[in-house]
Enzyme design. Sequence first.
Site, PDB file in Angstrom:
ATOM      1  CD  GLU A  36      16.385   1.317 -18.615  1.00  0.00           C
ATOM      2  OE1 GLU A  36      16.817   0.177 -18.334  1.00  0.00           O
ATOM      3  OE2 GLU A  36      15.992   2.118 -17.750  1.00  0.00           O
TER       4      GLU A  36
ATOM      5  CG  HIS B  75      19.123   4.064 -15.631  1.00  0.00           C
ATOM      6  ND1 HIS B  75      19.134   4.238 -14.270  1.00  0.00           N
ATOM      7  CD2 HIS B  75      18.858   2.749 -15.819  1.00  0.00           C
ATOM      8  CE1 HIS B  75      18.896   3.082 -13.668  1.00  0.00           C
ATOM      9  NE2 HIS B  75      18.738   2.157 -14.591  1.00  0.00           N
TER      10      HIS B  75
END
Length: 156
Positions: free
Chosen positions: A38, A102
Amino acid sequence: MLTPLVLRRPDDDGFVLIEEKALQVLARHRQLHHDAPESGGILLGYRRGNHLHVTEATTPLVSDQASRTRFFRSAAPHQQAALARWRESGGTMDYLGEWHTHPEHHPTPSTIDKRGWIRICGKRRIPMLFVIAGTQDHLWIGLGTPTGLRSMSELT
Protein backbone atom coordinates in the site's frame (compact mmCIF):
# COMPACT_ATOMS: atom_id res chain seq x y z
CA MET A 1 -4.83 11.12 -19.43
CA LEU A 2 -6.76 11.80 -16.24
CA THR A 3 -9.28 14.58 -15.98
CA PRO A 4 -10.03 16.62 -12.86
CA LEU A 5 -12.90 15.35 -10.70
CA VAL A 6 -15.69 17.62 -9.51
CA LEU A 7 -18.00 16.18 -6.86
CA ARG A 8 -20.86 17.65 -4.86
CA ARG A 9 -20.28 17.52 -1.12
CA PRO A 10 -22.85 15.32 0.67
CA ASP A 11 -23.18 17.67 3.66
CA ASP A 12 -23.97 21.01 1.99
CA ASP A 13 -24.02 22.81 -1.35
CA GLY A 14 -20.23 22.85 -1.71
CA PHE A 15 -18.05 21.00 -4.18
CA VAL A 16 -14.81 19.06 -4.13
CA LEU A 17 -12.40 19.53 -7.03
CA ILE A 18 -9.47 17.14 -7.35
CA GLU A 19 -6.93 18.30 -9.92
CA GLU A 20 -5.30 16.01 -12.47
CA LYS A 21 -1.86 16.45 -10.86
CA ALA A 22 -3.10 14.94 -7.58
CA LEU A 23 -4.95 12.12 -9.36
CA GLN A 24 -1.76 11.23 -11.25
CA VAL A 25 0.06 10.67 -7.95
CA LEU A 26 -2.64 8.24 -6.84
CA ALA A 27 -2.64 6.45 -10.21
CA ARG A 28 1.15 5.99 -10.16
CA HIS A 29 0.98 4.25 -6.77
CA ARG A 30 -1.86 1.79 -7.42
CA GLN A 31 -1.08 -1.75 -6.31
CA LEU A 32 -0.87 -3.32 -9.76
CA HIS A 33 1.25 -6.34 -8.79
CA HIS A 34 0.36 -9.06 -6.27
CA ASP A 35 3.27 -8.09 -4.01
CA ALA A 36 2.98 -4.28 -4.27
CA PRO A 37 2.62 -2.59 -0.86
CA GLU A 38 0.00 0.00 0.00
CA SER A 39 1.04 3.60 -0.56
CA GLY A 40 -0.30 6.89 0.68
CA GLY A 41 0.18 10.51 1.55
CA ILE A 42 -1.71 13.71 2.27
CA LEU A 43 -3.92 15.92 0.12
CA LEU A 44 -3.09 19.61 -0.13
CA GLY A 45 -5.04 22.47 -1.61
CA TYR A 46 -7.44 25.27 -0.81
CA ARG A 47 -10.58 25.85 1.22
CA ARG A 48 -12.82 28.34 -0.54
CA GLY A 49 -16.02 28.78 1.37
CA ASN A 50 -17.77 25.39 1.26
CA HIS A 51 -15.48 24.14 -1.52
CA LEU A 52 -12.38 21.95 -1.22
CA HIS A 53 -9.86 22.25 -4.07
CA VAL A 54 -7.18 19.52 -4.05
CA THR A 55 -4.15 20.57 -6.07
CA GLU A 56 -1.46 18.21 -4.76
CA ALA A 57 -0.93 14.83 -3.15
CA THR A 58 2.30 13.95 -1.38
CA THR A 59 4.01 10.73 -2.38
CA PRO A 60 5.03 7.89 -0.08
CA LEU A 61 8.28 8.54 1.76
CA VAL A 62 11.08 6.27 2.97
CA SER A 63 10.01 6.90 6.58
CA ASP A 64 6.48 5.56 5.88
CA GLN A 65 5.76 1.90 6.72
CA ALA A 66 3.91 -0.27 4.24
CA SER A 67 2.91 -3.85 3.59
CA ARG A 68 0.48 -5.41 1.13
CA THR A 69 -2.53 -4.50 3.28
CA ARG A 70 -1.28 -1.75 5.60
CA PHE A 71 0.09 1.75 5.27
CA PHE A 72 1.37 3.89 8.12
CA ARG A 73 2.20 7.44 7.13
CA SER A 74 5.12 8.98 8.97
CA ALA A 75 3.56 12.24 10.16
CA ALA A 76 6.52 14.60 10.42
CA PRO A 77 7.85 14.55 6.81
CA HIS A 78 4.38 14.92 5.28
CA GLN A 79 3.58 17.68 7.77
CA GLN A 80 6.78 19.46 6.73
CA ALA A 81 5.63 19.33 3.09
CA ALA A 82 2.25 20.78 4.08
CA LEU A 83 3.90 23.54 6.12
CA ALA A 84 6.25 24.41 3.26
CA ARG A 85 3.30 24.72 0.85
CA TRP A 86 1.40 26.81 3.40
CA ARG A 87 4.33 29.19 3.72
CA GLU A 88 4.94 29.36 -0.06
CA SER A 89 1.26 30.19 -0.63
CA GLY A 90 1.15 32.97 1.93
CA GLY A 91 -0.97 30.89 4.31
CA THR A 92 -3.67 29.90 1.81
CA MET A 93 -2.77 26.27 0.98
CA ASP A 94 -4.02 23.78 3.57
CA TYR A 95 -3.96 20.12 4.57
CA LEU A 96 -7.26 18.82 3.17
CA GLY A 97 -7.03 15.13 3.96
CA GLU A 98 -5.35 11.85 3.24
CA TRP A 99 -5.08 9.23 0.51
CA HIS A 100 -3.85 5.67 0.31
CA THR A 101 -4.20 2.59 -1.84
CA HIS A 102 -5.93 -0.74 -1.30
CA PRO A 103 -5.22 -4.02 -3.10
CA GLU A 104 -8.79 -4.34 -4.36
CA HIS A 105 -10.59 -3.41 -7.54
CA HIS A 106 -13.39 -1.48 -5.77
CA PRO A 107 -11.74 -0.07 -2.64
CA THR A 108 -13.68 0.36 0.59
CA PRO A 109 -12.43 1.80 3.88
CA SER A 110 -11.44 -0.62 6.61
CA THR A 111 -12.38 -0.23 10.25
CA ILE A 112 -8.81 1.00 10.87
CA ASP A 113 -9.21 3.60 8.10
CA LYS A 114 -12.49 4.88 9.52
CA ARG A 115 -11.18 5.02 13.07
CA GLY A 116 -8.12 7.05 12.01
CA TRP A 117 -10.18 9.43 9.88
CA ILE A 118 -12.70 10.06 12.66
CA ARG A 119 -9.77 10.89 14.96
CA ILE A 120 -8.44 13.40 12.39
CA CYS A 121 -11.87 15.01 12.01
CA GLY A 122 -12.24 15.31 15.76
CA LYS A 123 -8.93 17.15 16.02
CA ARG A 124 -9.36 19.38 12.97
CA ARG A 125 -13.08 20.22 13.46
CA ILE A 126 -13.39 21.15 9.76
CA PRO A 127 -14.36 19.04 6.72
CA MET A 128 -11.60 16.65 5.62
CA LEU A 129 -11.29 14.57 2.47
CA PHE A 130 -10.24 10.91 2.33
CA VAL A 131 -9.44 8.96 -0.83
CA ILE A 132 -8.63 5.30 -1.43
CA ALA A 133 -7.27 4.28 -4.83
CA GLY A 134 -8.02 0.74 -5.98
CA THR A 135 -6.06 -1.52 -8.29
CA GLN A 136 -7.80 -0.20 -11.36
CA ASP A 137 -9.16 3.30 -11.93
CA HIS A 138 -11.65 3.07 -9.06
CA LEU A 139 -11.56 5.53 -6.19
CA TRP A 140 -13.44 5.63 -2.91
CA ILE A 141 -13.88 9.25 -1.82
CA GLY A 142 -15.27 10.29 1.54
CA LEU A 143 -15.84 13.49 3.43
CA GLY A 144 -15.26 13.58 7.15
CA THR A 145 -16.76 16.16 9.48
CA PRO A 146 -16.98 16.38 13.27
CA THR A 147 -20.40 14.69 12.97
CA GLY A 148 -19.25 11.71 10.92
CA LEU A 149 -17.84 10.22 7.75
CA ARG A 150 -19.84 10.09 4.52
CA SER A 151 -19.05 8.46 1.23
CA MET A 152 -19.12 10.89 -1.66
CA SER A 153 -18.90 8.18 -4.29
CA GLU A 154 -17.27 5.08 -5.52
CA LEU A 155 -15.88 6.29 -8.80
CA THR A 156 -14.68 4.57 -11.91
